[in-house]
Design a protein around this motif. Structure first.
Motif, PDB file in Angstrom:
ATOM      1  N   ILE A  91      69.293  39.396  44.366  1.00 49.70           N
ATOM      2  CA  ILE A  91      69.058  40.795  44.024  1.00 49.70           C
ATOM      3  C   ILE A  91      67.803  40.961  43.183  1.00 49.70           C
ATOM      4  CG2 ILE A  91      69.988  42.763  42.725  1.00 49.70           C
ATOM      5  CD1 ILE A  91      72.791  41.749  43.505  1.00 49.70           C
ATOM      6  N   HIS A  92      67.655  40.096  42.190  1.00 48.18           N
ATOM      7  CA  HIS A  92      66.510  40.214  41.271  1.00 48.18           C
ATOM      8  C   HIS A  92      66.138  38.816  40.807  1.00 48.18           C
ATOM      9  CE1 HIS A  92      63.760  42.100  38.487  1.00 48.18           C
ATOM     10  NE2 HIS A  92      64.316  41.478  37.457  1.00 48.18           N
ATOM     11  N   ARG A  93      65.038  38.310  41.303  1.00 48.64           N
ATOM     12  CA  ARG A  93      64.611  36.927  41.045  1.00 48.64           C
ATOM     13  C   ARG A  93      63.981  36.832  39.654  1.00 48.64           C
ATOM     14  NH1 ARG A  93      63.359  32.705  44.653  1.00 48.64           N
ATOM     15  NH2 ARG A  93      61.705  31.282  43.996  1.00 48.64           N
ATOM     16  N   THR A  94      64.614  36.049  38.774  1.00 48.00           N
ATOM     17  CA  THR A  94      64.105  35.860  37.416  1.00 48.00           C
ATOM     18  C   THR A  94      64.128  34.382  37.058  1.00 48.00           C
ATOM     19  OG1 THR A  94      66.292  36.057  36.382  1.00 48.00           O
ATOM     20  CG2 THR A  94      65.028  38.108  36.701  1.00 48.00           C
ATOM     21  N   ALA A  95      63.365  34.034  36.033  1.00 46.93           N
ATOM     22  CA  ALA A  95      63.364  32.649  35.554  1.00 46.93           C
ATOM     23  C   ALA A  95      64.750  32.257  35.061  1.00 46.93           C
ATOM     24  CB  ALA A  95      62.324  32.476  34.451  1.00 46.93           C
ATOM     25  N   SER A  96      65.430  33.163  34.364  1.00 52.07           N
ATOM     26  CA  SER A  96      66.768  32.856  33.848  1.00 52.07           C
ATOM     27  C   SER A  96      67.754  32.622  34.978  1.00 52.07           C
ATOM     28  CB  SER A  96      67.265  34.014  32.973  1.00 52.07           C
ATOM     29  OG  SER A  96      66.553  34.098  31.787  1.00 52.07           O
ATOM     30  N   GLY A  97      67.709  33.486  35.999  1.00 50.73           N
ATOM     31  CA  GLY A  97      68.619  33.323  37.119  1.00 50.73           C
ATOM     32  C   GLY A  97      68.400  32.009  37.837  1.00 50.73           C
ATOM     33  N   LEU A  98      67.147  31.665  38.079  1.00 52.22           N
ATOM     34  CA  LEU A  98      66.823  30.400  38.743  1.00 52.22           C
ATOM     35  C   LEU A  98      67.211  29.210  37.879  1.00 52.22           C
ATOM     36  CD1 LEU A  98      63.384  31.471  40.196  1.00 52.22           C
ATOM     37  CD2 LEU A  98      65.332  30.708  41.568  1.00 52.22           C
ATOM     38  N   PHE A  99      66.979  29.339  36.574  1.00 47.01           N
ATOM     39  CA  PHE A  99      67.346  28.251  35.663  1.00 47.01           C
ATOM     40  C   PHE A  99      68.842  27.994  35.737  1.00 47.01           C
ATOM     41  CE2 PHE A  99      68.686  26.315  31.775  1.00 47.01           C
ATOM     42  CZ  PHE A  99      67.674  25.450  31.428  1.00 47.01           C
ATOM     43  N   ASN A 100      69.630  29.064  35.610  1.00 46.80           N
ATOM     44  CA  ASN A 100      71.080  28.909  35.617  1.00 46.80           C
ATOM     45  C   ASN A 100      71.590  28.392  36.953  1.00 46.80           C
ATOM     46  OD1 ASN A 100      70.708  30.059  33.141  1.00 46.80           O
ATOM     47  ND2 ASN A 100      72.016  31.818  33.492  1.00 46.80           N
ATOM     48  N   LEU A 101      70.974  28.861  38.024  1.00 41.38           N
ATOM     49  CA  LEU A 101      71.338  28.365  39.345  1.00 41.38           C
ATOM     50  C   LEU A 101      71.069  26.864  39.435  1.00 41.38           C
ATOM     51  CD1 LEU A 101      72.318  29.008  42.206  1.00 41.38           C
ATOM     52  CD2 LEU A 101      69.967  29.661  42.787  1.00 41.38           C
ATOM     53  N   GLY A 102      69.956  26.431  38.878  1.00 42.33           N
ATOM     54  CA  GLY A 102      69.654  25.002  38.850  1.00 42.33           C
ATOM     55  C   GLY A 102      70.701  24.210  38.096  1.00 42.33           C
ATOM     56  N   VAL A 103      71.204  24.781  37.007  1.00 43.88           N
ATOM     57  CA  VAL A 103      72.228  24.091  36.218  1.00 43.88           C
ATOM     58  C   VAL A 103      73.494  23.866  37.042  1.00 43.88           C
ATOM     59  CG1 VAL A 103      73.794  24.348  34.247  1.00 43.88           C
ATOM     60  CG2 VAL A 103      71.372  24.845  33.970  1.00 43.88           C
ATOM     61  N   THR A 104      73.902  24.879  37.809  1.00 46.67           N
ATOM     62  CA  THR A 104      75.118  24.701  38.611  1.00 46.67           C
ATOM     63  C   THR A 104      74.897  23.661  39.709  1.00 46.67           C
ATOM     64  OG1 THR A 104      74.514  26.603  40.005  1.00 46.67           O
ATOM     65  CG2 THR A 104      75.977  27.027  38.142  1.00 46.67           C
ATOM     66  N   HIS A 105      73.729  23.684  40.338  1.00 49.46           N
ATOM     67  CA  HIS A 105      73.437  22.653  41.352  1.00 49.46           C
ATOM     68  C   HIS A 105      73.463  21.261  40.714  1.00 49.46           C
ATOM     69  CE1 HIS A 105      72.704  25.112  44.810  1.00 49.46           C
ATOM     70  NE2 HIS A 105      71.711  25.790  44.250  1.00 49.46           N
ATOM     71  N   TYR A 106      72.943  21.170  39.504  1.00 50.75           N
ATOM     72  CA  TYR A 106      72.928  19.883  38.809  1.00 50.75           C
ATOM     73  C   TYR A 106      74.354  19.414  38.533  1.00 50.75           C
ATOM     74  CZ  TYR A 106      71.376  16.277  35.571  1.00 50.75           C
ATOM     75  OH  TYR A 106      71.131  15.078  34.960  1.00 50.75           O
TER      76      TYR A 106
END
Length: 239
Positions: free
Chosen positions: A100-115
């Motif tokens: 919906i809205h691409r942000t650094a925070s959203g991408l960061f948190n998404l990376g954490v879940t993938h990790y």
């Protein structure tokens, strides 16, 4: 030092608006690889550790468009799910938020879940994209370094590159200095590792004291071997 001794430092998880959550340094990287992420809550962007994943200036709700508000709500919900241990649920919320809205925070948190899910290539992609949006995030660089260590094949030189950037962005962060020292030691750069271990100890990372002793002993042994080789070479020349 074996890379298995390195604690992954997927560190901070951030949200916008009134609450910011941070994943600190208890993730899988410099000691205790089985310890889960520790989530710390703070109302400002100054947790007990360094700066969170991305320091966003949160606009008032009145000025946020509906799509951004929905993305932020999904980001907050995802963090609550992650706190409760629902990683798959958090992943879904973060993915939708980023769509919906691409942000650094959203991408960061998404990376954490993938990790968390050991999807290291996807974590690398998320954190790389987060850095493109916010290149000053020391935590994103540190997390990316951790993913490069954990993903097969292990890529210590890339990890080293991002840890050096992280250290330059957060020079007072003792954990980053410790992580950098561990990778330097694993790469055989003992003198540089010793400098970083000492720096981390100066910044209250007490476990660095043992590492300082170990690396100092390695350096001494290395120099003694070099001196012995030089002596043998000199004796051979005299014969």
């Amino acid at each position: 030092m074996n890379f298995l001794m390195i604690r992954q430092s997927s560190r901070r998880i951030s949200q916008t608006f009134s609450r910011t959550y941070a994943i600190a340094h208890n993730a899988p990287w410099l000691t205790r690889p089985s310890v889960p992420f520790r989530i710390a809550q703070t109302r400002t962007l100054t947790a007990s550790r360094s700066r969170p994943a991305s320091s966003l200036n949160s606009p008032s709700l009145a000025t946020v468009d509906p799509a951004q508000a929905e993305a932020t709500s999904l980001l907050e919900t995802g963090t609550k799910l992650l706190e409760d241990g629902d990683i798959e649920g958090a992943l879904a919320k973060y993915q939708r938020s980023v769509q919906i809205h691409r942000t650094a925070s959203g991408l960061f948190n998404l990376g954490v879940t993938h990790y968390h899910l050991k999807q290291f290539d996807k974590a690398i992609e998320c954190w790389t994209n987060a850095i493109e949006l916010d290149p000053t995030s020391a935590d994103a660089h540190t997390n990316l370094a951790s993913a490069y260590i954990m993903s097969p094949p292990c890529r210590p030189q890339l990890a080293l590159q991002h840890l050096q950037i992280a250290a330059s962005l957060a020079p007072d962060d003792g954990e980053i200095a410790f992580n950098l020292a561990a990778v330097l030691e694993s790469c055989g750069q003992l003198d540089a590792a010793l400098v970083q271990y000492k720096r981390s100890l100066e910044r209250n990372i007490d476990r660095a004291e043992q590492n300082i002793r170990n690396v100092s002993a390695k350096i001494l042994g290395q120099r003694l071997r070099e001196a012995s080789k030089t002596q043998v070479a000199g004796d051979n020349e005299q014969k």
